[in-house]
Every structure is written in C-alpha cells, then in structure tokens.
Write a protein that holds these residues in place. Structure first.
Motif, PDB file in Angstrom:
ATOM      1  N   ASN A  17      -0.053  42.050 -23.428  1.00 22.56           N
ATOM      2  CA  ASN A  17      -0.345  42.170 -25.108  1.00 22.56           C
ATOM      3  C   ASN A  17      -1.752  42.358 -24.916  1.00 22.56           C
ATOM      4  OD1 ASN A  17       2.048  40.678 -25.714  1.00 22.56           O
ATOM      5  ND2 ASN A  17       0.851  38.630 -25.735  1.00 22.56           N
ATOM      6  N   ILE A  18      -2.565  42.160 -23.676  1.00 17.25           N
ATOM      7  CA  ILE A  18      -3.937  42.903 -23.715  1.00 17.25           C
ATOM      8  C   ILE A  18      -3.651  44.437 -23.804  1.00 17.25           C
ATOM      9  CG2 ILE A  18      -6.455  43.050 -22.849  1.00 17.25           C
ATOM     10  CD1 ILE A  18      -5.393  40.015 -21.460  1.00 17.25           C
ATOM     11  N   THR A  28     -14.835  43.487 -28.179  1.00 18.96           N
ATOM     12  CA  THR A  28     -14.949  42.012 -26.800  1.00 18.96           C
ATOM     13  C   THR A  28     -13.869  41.700 -26.076  1.00 18.96           C
ATOM     14  OG1 THR A  28     -16.055  40.944 -28.373  1.00 18.96           O
ATOM     15  CG2 THR A  28     -17.623  42.936 -28.318  1.00 18.96           C
ATOM     16  N   ALA A  29     -14.687  41.498 -25.075  1.00 18.86           N
ATOM     17  CA  ALA A  29     -14.069  40.467 -24.470  1.00 18.86           C
ATOM     18  C   ALA A  29     -13.843  38.450 -25.216  1.00 18.86           C
ATOM     19  CB  ALA A  29     -14.654  39.270 -23.135  1.00 18.86           C
ATOM     20  N   GLY A  30     -14.671  38.432 -26.080  1.00 16.88           N
ATOM     21  CA  GLY A  30     -15.020  37.211 -27.292  1.00 16.88           C
ATOM     22  C   GLY A  30     -13.534  37.265 -28.499  1.00 16.88           C
ATOM     23  N   ASN A  34     -10.784  35.612 -28.650  1.00 18.97           N
ATOM     24  CA  ASN A  34      -9.939  34.911 -29.901  1.00 18.97           C
ATOM     25  C   ASN A  34      -8.107  35.464 -30.603  1.00 18.97           C
ATOM     26  OD1 ASN A  34     -12.078  33.618 -30.562  1.00 18.97           O
ATOM     27  ND2 ASN A  34     -13.270  35.460 -31.840  1.00 18.97           N
ATOM     28  N   LYS A  35      -7.504  36.244 -29.215  1.00 25.09           N
ATOM     29  CA  LYS A  35      -6.144  36.992 -30.571  1.00 25.09           C
ATOM     30  C   LYS A  35      -5.289  35.781 -29.590  1.00 25.09           C
ATOM     31  CE  LYS A  35      -7.314  40.117 -32.590  1.00 25.09           C
ATOM     32  NZ  LYS A  35      -6.778  40.432 -34.292  1.00 25.09           N
ATOM     33  N   PHE A  36      -5.416  34.532 -28.618  1.00 24.84           N
ATOM     34  CA  PHE A  36      -4.880  34.184 -27.670  1.00 24.84           C
ATOM     35  C   PHE A  36      -5.584  32.796 -27.872  1.00 24.84           C
ATOM     36  CE2 PHE A  36      -4.950  38.126 -26.497  1.00 24.84           C
ATOM     37  CZ  PHE A  36      -3.334  38.242 -25.837  1.00 24.84           C
ATOM     38  N   ASP A  37      -3.829  31.521 -27.112  1.00 24.05           N
ATOM     39  CA  ASP A  37      -4.405  30.796 -27.484  1.00 24.05           C
ATOM     40  C   ASP A  37      -4.542  30.134 -25.273  1.00 24.05           C
ATOM     41  OD1 ASP A  37      -4.373  27.207 -28.504  1.00 24.05           O
ATOM     42  OD2 ASP A  37      -2.504  27.453 -28.639  1.00 24.05           O
ATOM     43  N   VAL A  38      -5.482  30.281 -25.267  1.00 21.27           N
ATOM     44  CA  VAL A  38      -5.963  30.238 -23.813  1.00 21.27           C
ATOM     45  C   VAL A  38      -6.787  30.357 -24.087  1.00 21.27           C
ATOM     46  CG1 VAL A  38      -3.592  31.549 -22.684  1.00 21.27           C
ATOM     47  CG2 VAL A  38      -5.044  32.587 -23.172  1.00 21.27           C
ATOM     48  N   GLY A  40     -10.890  31.098 -22.268  1.00 14.91           N
ATOM     49  CA  GLY A  40     -11.538  32.539 -22.463  1.00 14.91           C
ATOM     50  C   GLY A  40     -11.515  32.785 -20.440  1.00 14.91           C
ATOM     51  N   ALA A  41     -11.493  31.778 -18.925  1.00  6.12           N
ATOM     52  CA  ALA A  41     -11.246  31.753 -18.150  1.00  6.12           C
ATOM     53  C   ALA A  41     -10.487  32.665 -18.005  1.00  6.12           C
ATOM     54  CB  ALA A  41     -11.643  30.610 -17.366  1.00  6.12           C
ATOM     55  N   THR A  42      -9.405  32.517 -17.923  1.00  7.65           N
ATOM     56  CA  THR A  42      -7.832  32.886 -18.667  1.00  7.65           C
ATOM     57  C   THR A  42      -8.269  33.959 -18.579  1.00  7.65           C
ATOM     58  OG1 THR A  42      -6.496  30.859 -18.233  1.00  7.65           O
ATOM     59  CG2 THR A  42      -5.244  32.572 -18.664  1.00  7.65           C
ATOM     60  N   ILE A  43      -8.110  34.839 -19.608  1.00  8.91           N
ATOM     61  CA  ILE A  43      -7.990  35.666 -20.242  1.00  8.91           C
ATOM     62  C   ILE A  43      -9.271  36.655 -19.511  1.00  8.91           C
ATOM     63  CG2 ILE A  43      -9.148  37.482 -22.384  1.00  8.91           C
ATOM     64  CD1 ILE A  43      -6.697  35.961 -22.693  1.00  8.91           C
TER      65      ILE A  43
END
Length: 91
Positions: A17-18, A28-30, A34-38, A40-43
């Motif tokens: 998905n990423i 950006t990482a942020g 924002n596109k996921f319901d997890v 920031g550390a997981t992404i």
C-alpha cells in the motif's frame, strides 16, 4: 539484486500500500502515516524495510524526510520473473 529483501518487502500488504501511495510522487513520512490507521513507528519500520530492499529512497530536506518510489528494483524483479516463465510467455 537482492531478491530476498525485495520479495520480503513486497510480501506485506501495508508495504505494498505504501508503494501504491508513492506512485504519484514523493511524500513525507508524516503524509504517509496519515494514510493509515497505525502508529508512526509502525510506518517508519515499514519504510525502513522498503528502503533496505531498495524499493524506496529517501531525501532529507530541511526537517522533513521525503520518500520516493524506486521503480528500477521492481523492473529488475519483473525481468527476472519474466525470464523464469520464458520470453515468449512474458509478452
């Protein structure tokens, strides 16, 4: 080519998905988080795996890190897979 890292990275649906999210261009990482319901550390961990596999690259600009899709690794994997099934069948 590092097929093991590439296929490991592609095996996870979140990482796929990423890659889809990055198709239009760098983010950006942020913005990705924002596109996921997890968390920031997981992404961040998923981005690290994608980066290790060479599927994404990152560039620091100011206080932000931008991630961008690296299609050359995917193209190499596709060429390798096409070689397995035969040149005539890959067309």
């Amino acid at each position: 080519m590092r097929f093991q890292e590439t296929f490991k990275a592609l095996s996870d649906p979140t990482r796929r998905n990423i890659l889809e999210i990055l198709k239009p261009g760098r983010m950006t990482a942020g913005e990705i988080v924002n596109k996921f319901d997890v968390t920031g550390a997981t992404i961040s961990r998923h981005l690290s795996i994608l980066k290790e596999a060479g599927l994404v690259s990152d560039t620091k600009k100011g206080k932000y890190i931008y991630y961008e899709l690296n299609t050359s690794v995917v193209e190499e994997a596709m060429q390798w897979l096409a070689g397995i099934i035969g040149k005539d069948e890959a067309k």
